[in-house]
Design a protein around this motif. Structure first.
Motif, PDB file in Angstrom:
ATOM      1  N   ASN A  39     -59.201 -58.565 -18.912  1.00  0.00           N
ATOM      2  CA  ASN A  39     -57.975 -58.082 -19.545  1.00  0.00           C
ATOM      3  C   ASN A  39     -57.104 -57.313 -18.559  1.00  0.00           C
ATOM      4  OD1 ASN A  39     -57.534 -58.444 -22.647  1.00  0.00           O
ATOM      5  ND2 ASN A  39     -59.748 -58.281 -22.395  1.00  0.00           N
ATOM      6  N   ASP A  40     -57.723 -56.611 -17.615  1.00  0.00           N
ATOM      7  CA  ASP A  40     -56.945 -55.948 -16.570  1.00  0.00           C
ATOM      8  C   ASP A  40     -56.085 -56.966 -15.815  1.00  0.00           C
ATOM      9  OD1 ASP A  40     -57.929 -53.480 -17.188  1.00  0.00           O
ATOM     10  OD2 ASP A  40     -59.464 -53.457 -15.625  1.00  0.00           O
ATOM     11  N   HIS A  41     -56.685 -58.073 -15.457  1.00  0.00           N
ATOM     12  CA  HIS A  41     -55.957 -59.117 -14.718  1.00  0.00           C
ATOM     13  C   HIS A  41     -54.873 -59.761 -15.589  1.00  0.00           C
ATOM     14  CE1 HIS A  41     -58.020 -59.327 -10.857  1.00  0.00           C
ATOM     15  NE2 HIS A  41     -59.163 -59.116 -11.501  1.00  0.00           N
ATOM     16  N   LEU A  42     -55.184 -59.962 -16.869  1.00  0.00           N
ATOM     17  CA  LEU A  42     -54.189 -60.563 -17.766  1.00  0.00           C
ATOM     18  C   LEU A  42     -52.980 -59.645 -17.940  1.00  0.00           C
ATOM     19  CD1 LEU A  42     -56.558 -62.087 -20.479  1.00  0.00           C
ATOM     20  CD2 LEU A  42     -55.184 -63.350 -18.806  1.00  0.00           C
ATOM     21  N   ARG A  43     -53.231 -58.347 -18.053  1.00  0.00           N
ATOM     22  CA  ARG A  43     -52.122 -57.394 -18.203  1.00  0.00           C
ATOM     23  C   ARG A  43     -51.305 -57.281 -16.919  1.00  0.00           C
ATOM     24  NH1 ARG A  43     -55.920 -54.665 -21.674  1.00  0.00           N
ATOM     25  NH2 ARG A  43     -56.903 -53.636 -19.904  1.00  0.00           N
ATOM     26  N   ARG A  44     -51.955 -57.419 -15.772  1.00  0.00           N
ATOM     27  CA  ARG A  44     -51.256 -57.354 -14.485  1.00  0.00           C
ATOM     28  C   ARG A  44     -50.589 -58.676 -14.122  1.00  0.00           C
ATOM     29  NH1 ARG A  44     -54.254 -53.574 -10.366  1.00  0.00           N
ATOM     30  NH2 ARG A  44     -55.284 -52.086 -11.727  1.00  0.00           N
ATOM     31  N   LYS A  45     -50.806 -59.707 -14.930  1.00  0.00           N
ATOM     32  CA  LYS A  45     -50.266 -61.045 -14.667  1.00  0.00           C
ATOM     33  C   LYS A  45     -50.864 -61.658 -13.398  1.00  0.00           C
ATOM     34  CE  LYS A  45     -47.412 -60.434 -18.128  1.00  0.00           C
ATOM     35  NZ  LYS A  45     -47.660 -61.092 -19.437  1.00  0.00           N
ATOM     36  N   GLU A  82     -57.834 -60.273 -27.311  1.00  0.00           N
ATOM     37  CA  GLU A  82     -56.715 -60.319 -26.376  1.00  0.00           C
ATOM     38  C   GLU A  82     -56.812 -61.534 -25.462  1.00  0.00           C
ATOM     39  OE1 GLU A  82     -56.437 -56.617 -24.290  1.00  0.00           O
ATOM     40  OE2 GLU A  82     -56.376 -55.434 -26.131  1.00  0.00           O
ATOM     41  N   CYS A 129     -54.160 -64.866 -25.229  1.00  0.00           N
ATOM     42  CA  CYS A 129     -53.525 -65.317 -23.990  1.00  0.00           C
ATOM     43  C   CYS A 129     -53.849 -66.774 -23.670  1.00  0.00           C
ATOM     44  CB  CYS A 129     -53.955 -64.435 -22.819  1.00  0.00           C
ATOM     45  SG  CYS A 129     -53.375 -62.723 -22.920  1.00  0.00           S
ATOM     46  N   SER A 169     -53.643 -66.233 -14.980  1.00  0.00           N
ATOM     47  CA  SER A 169     -52.937 -67.048 -15.974  1.00  0.00           C
ATOM     48  C   SER A 169     -53.906 -68.012 -16.632  1.00  0.00           C
ATOM     49  CB  SER A 169     -51.806 -67.840 -15.303  1.00  0.00           C
ATOM     50  OG  SER A 169     -51.235 -68.772 -16.217  1.00  0.00           O
ATOM     51  N   GLU A 217     -61.026 -56.764 -26.817  1.00  0.00           N
ATOM     52  CA  GLU A 217     -60.822 -57.431 -25.535  1.00  0.00           C
ATOM     53  C   GLU A 217     -60.948 -58.947 -25.685  1.00  0.00           C
ATOM     54  OE1 GLU A 217     -62.433 -54.729 -26.001  1.00  0.00           O
ATOM     55  OE2 GLU A 217     -62.058 -53.274 -24.411  1.00  0.00           O
TER      56      GLU A 217
END
Length: 609
Positions: free
Chosen positions: A134-140, A169, A173, A143, A166
Motif C-alpha cells: 500500500n505504501d507503493h500504491l500511495r506513492r504511485k 485498498e 487499485c 501500478s 490494506e
C-alpha cells in the motif's frame, strides 16, 4: 495426476522442477494446478493447512499466466509476514529461473529505493506484505493496471492480523477483471465476506479436513503449576538429546523472557517475534535452519514462513486460544514422513480446555509426566559415554601439548585421576542441570476448574481489597492466610477459599452482606486464561502479572493475577486419569473422558504478535 511430468507445463518450468527435486505433487497441488492451468482467469478458494505445498499450487499456474514480453506487473502475491513473503519469493525464483519472468519482493524493513528500482526494471510478479504494498500504491511507484492475478496467501492470518483495510485498498487499485486466487487454512467469517464481496463463480478446493492433525505427530499434554513452566520445558528439552524444535508463546515479551531463561540454563536458543528488525529476523531464521541453535522461541505469526522439514519437537508454552492455531503449530513437526512430538504445558485448572481442544481438532492428546532426574541423568550419561569413546581413539600424530599432558598425568595416582576425571565430566555435561524435583500437578477436582465465591459488586461500588479481606475474615471466621485469591474488579469480586469452607462462607456472606444493597453472592468456576507470563509469579491477590488478559466481565482494567486473567463457566466435563506413561510413546498415560474488530497490524515490525 501422479507426477509433474504429466502436466502441460512450460519446458523451462518442468526443467526447474526436476532440478530442485520436485517430482510428485502434494494433494493441494494436484487439485489446484490442473484447474488453474485450464482456467487462469477464474476465482478460486483453496483451503489447506500450513506445509502442504500451497506456494507451488498457485506459483506454477501464475508463472504460466504471465506474458514474458510485457514488462509490467501481471501477478501480485500478498502474504501476511515478511518471512512468508521471502519463502514464497525464493520458491518462485527456484522454479522460474529459466522462464525469463521477473519476480521481485516487497516488504517493510527494506529500502524503498531498492524496491522501486526492482519494480521499474520490469517486474512481472510482485510478492509483498500488505502494508508495504500500500505504501507503493500511495506513492504511485507500483501500478496494477496490467494485473491479471491477485493471490492472497494465508488470507485468514492476514485478516486476523488486522490487514483487512490494506487488502481492500489493494483490491480497489486492481482491475475489475483480475482473477483472485485465495488460499487459507480456515474459513472464518472474514474469509466468507471477502469471497462474497470481491469474488465470483468461485472454484472451491479443500485438500484436507478442517483442523486435521498430522497422524505422524505424537501429541501430549503435561499438567504442571504455571510458575514451573520454564523448568518443565527445559526438562523436556534435556530428555531429548536430538531436540530441534520450536517453543510457541502467545506474546512478544514472553518469547524474549523464555529465551533469556533458557539461555541462562545453558541451552542453544534464540527467539523470533514481530518487534525484531528484518535483518535480525533473517539472521535468526538462517541460524535456526543451519542448526546454529536447536531451540527457537516464537510467536505464531512470527513463525509463519519458516519452512524447516526436520523439526523433532513443538512445545506449546500454554494452550493456544484457537484449535486452528494448535494444528498450525504442531504441523511444523512430523513433516516429510518423519515422526514428531508435540507437547502442551497446562495448569491443573486448564485440563478441561484439553478436552475442548481434542473435540474441536478431532484429535487425542496423551498425558505425559515431567521427565524425572533419573531420565535426564541417563540421557546425559549417554553423551558422556560417547565423549569418552571418542577420546579413546589414538591420535595419528602426537602433538607437543599431548605429550606434555601425558607426562603430567603420569605424575598422579590412578585414584586421583579417576576423581579428577569425574569432576571434569560433571562440570562439562551437568553444569547447568537443575537437580530440583519436578512433578506433574494434579488437576483440580479431576480436571474441573476450581470454584470461587463471586460477589456481584466491585470497585464501582466502592469496594477495595483491604475492605473485602477484612469483611471475609470477620464474617466467615477464617484467617487471612486461608484466602487463596482475592480479586476486586469493576463490577465483581472473586474470592478463593478452601473447598470445604465454600458453602459456609457463602451462607455467612448472604446473611451479613458487605453492602446495604445486598449484592448477590454465589459460587462460580474459575477457568484461568493463562495468556503467558504465569511463570514470573505475581501477587496472589490479583497483582498484575506479565501478559495478564481481559476477563469475561467488565473493562480492560479488570485484570487477573499471575494466572493472566480468567473466565467463568458453570459447565465442565469430569475425567478419569492415569499418568504413568513413558516418554513419547506407549499406551500408558491415556486420558479417558466420561462425559469485534481487530487492531491493525504493521508489517514494519510493530505487529501485536
Amino acid at each position: 495426476m501422479k507426477t509433474f511430468a504429466e502436466l502441460p507445463l512450460l519446458s523451462s518450468i518442468q526443467k526447474s522442477l526436476h532440478e530442485v527435486g520436485f517430482t510428485t505433487p502434494t494433494e493441494i497441488q494436484a487439485k489446484v494446478i490442473p484447474h488453474l492451468l485450464s482456467n487462469p482467469h477464474s476465482d478460486i478458494h483453496a483451503q489447506a493447512q500450513t506445509g502442504t505445498g500451497k506456494t507451488l499450487a498457485f506459483g506454477i499456474p501464475l508463472l504460466h499466466a504471465i506474458d514474458p514480453s510485457l514488462k509490467a506487473v501481471q501477478g501480485l502475491i500478498v502474504a501476511p509476514t515478511r518471512e512468508l513473503v521471502t519463502q514464497t519469493y525464493e520458491s518462485l525464483k527456484a522454479v522460474s529461473r529459466d522462464s525469463g519472468i521477473s519476480v521481485e519482493v516487497v516488504y517493510g524493513g527494506m529500502p524503498m529505493d531498492r524496491q522501486i528500482a526492482g519494480i521499474r526494471r520490469g517486474a512481472q510478479i510482485i510478492v509483498g506484505t500488505p502494508g508495504r504494498l500500500n505504501d507503493h500504491l500511495r506513492r504511485k511507484t507500483l501500478s496494477l493496471k496490467n494485473l491479471k492475478v491477485l493471490v492472497l496467501d494465508e488470507a485468514d492470518i492476514m485478516l486476523d492480523m488486522g490487514f483487512k483495510e490494506e487488502v481492500d485498498e489493494i483490491l480497489d487499485c486492481a482491475p475489475t477483471d483480475r482473477a483472485i486466487w485465495l488460499f487459507s487454512a480456515t474459513v472464518r467469517a472474514g474469509i466468507k465476506m471477502l469471497i462474497q464481496s470481491h469474488m465470483k463463480d468461485v472454484f472451491v478446493v479443500r485438500a484436507a479436513e478442517k483442523g486435521s492433525v498430522p497422524t505422524q505427530v505424537a501429541q501430549y499434554y503435561c499438567i504442571i503449576p504455571s510458575r514451573r513452566r520454564i523448568e518443565v520445558a527445559a526438562r523436556f528439552v534435556e530428555a531429548a538429546p536430538t531436540f530441534y524444535g520450536i517453543i510457541f508463546c502467545q506474546t512478544k515479551t514472553l518469547t524474549s523472557e523464555v529465551m533469556e531463561q533458557l539461555t541462562n540454563r545453558g541451552f542453544r536458543v534464540n527467539c523470533l517475534h514481530g518487534d525484531m528488525s528484518q535483518a535480525l529476523r533473517n539472521q535468526v531464521i538462517r541460524g535456526f535452519k543451519n542448526k546454529d541453535f536447536s531451540i527457537l522461541v516464537a510467536t505464531d505469526v512470527a513463525a509463519r514462513g519458516i519452512d524447516v522439514s526436520d523439526l523433532t519437537h513443538v512445545i506449546n508454552f500454554s494452550i493456544p486460544m484457537e484449535h486452528e492455531s494448535y494444528v498450525h503449530r504442531i504441523g511444523r513437526t512430523g513433516r516429510a514422513g518423519k515422526e514428531g512430538v508435540a507437547i502442551v504445558l497446562v495448569s491443573p485448572a486448564e485440563v478441561h480446555k484439553i478436552r475442548r481442544l481434542e473435540k474441536a481438532a478431532n484429535t487425542k492428546l496423551q498425558e505425559i509426566a515431567v521427565p524425572s532426574l533419573d531420565v535426564i541423568i541417563k540421557v546425559k550419561m549417554e553423551a558422556v559415554s560417547d565423549f569418552i569413546e571418542q577420546a579413546k581413539r589414538p591420535d595419528k600424530k602426537l602433538t607437543p601439548v599431548h605429550t606434555a599432558i601425558q607426562e603430567l598425568i603420569s605424575s598422579f595416582a590412578e585414584q586421583e585421576l579417576r576423581s579428577s576425571l569425574a569432576i571434569a565430566l560433571e562440570e562439562r555435561f551437568f553444569k547447568d542441570m537443575s537437580y530440583e524435583k519436578l512433578e506433574s500437578a494434579r488437576p483440580t477436582e479431576e480436571g474441573r476448574a476450581p470454584q470461587e465465591i463471586c460477589i456481584e459488586a466491585g470497585l464501582d461500588a466502592g469496594l477495595t481489597q483491604e475492605m473485602v479481606q477484612d469483611y471475609v475474615c470477620k464474617t466467615c471466621g477464617i484467617d487471612s492466610n486461608d484466602i487463596q485469591k482475592l480479586r476486586v474488579l469493576n463490577i465483581k469480586t472473586f474470592i478463593a477459599v478452601p473447598e470445604n469452607r465454600l458453602v459456609a462462607c457463602v451462607e455467612a456472606m448472604c446473611a451479613n452482606p458487605i453492602l446495604k444493597r445486598n449484592p448477590k453472592v454465589h459460587i462460580v468456576r474459575d477457568e484461568f486464561r493463562e495468556r503467558e507470563g504465569g511463570f514470573r509469579g505475581g501477587d496472589r491477590r490479583g497483582g498484575r502479572g506479565e501478559g495478564s488478559g481481559r476477563g469475561r466481565y467488565g473493562s480492560s482494567s479488570e485484570r487477573g493475577g499471575r494466572e493472566g486473567g480468567f473466565g467463568r463457566s458453570s459447565s465442565y466435563r469430569p475425567t478419569e486419569r492415569r499418568s504413568e506413561g513413558g516418554y513419547f510413546g506407549g499406551g500408558e498415560g491415556r486420558t479417558k473422558t466420561k462425559k469485534g474488530s481487530h487492531r491493525r497490524g504493521n508489517d514494519e515490525g510493530k505487529s501485536r504478535y
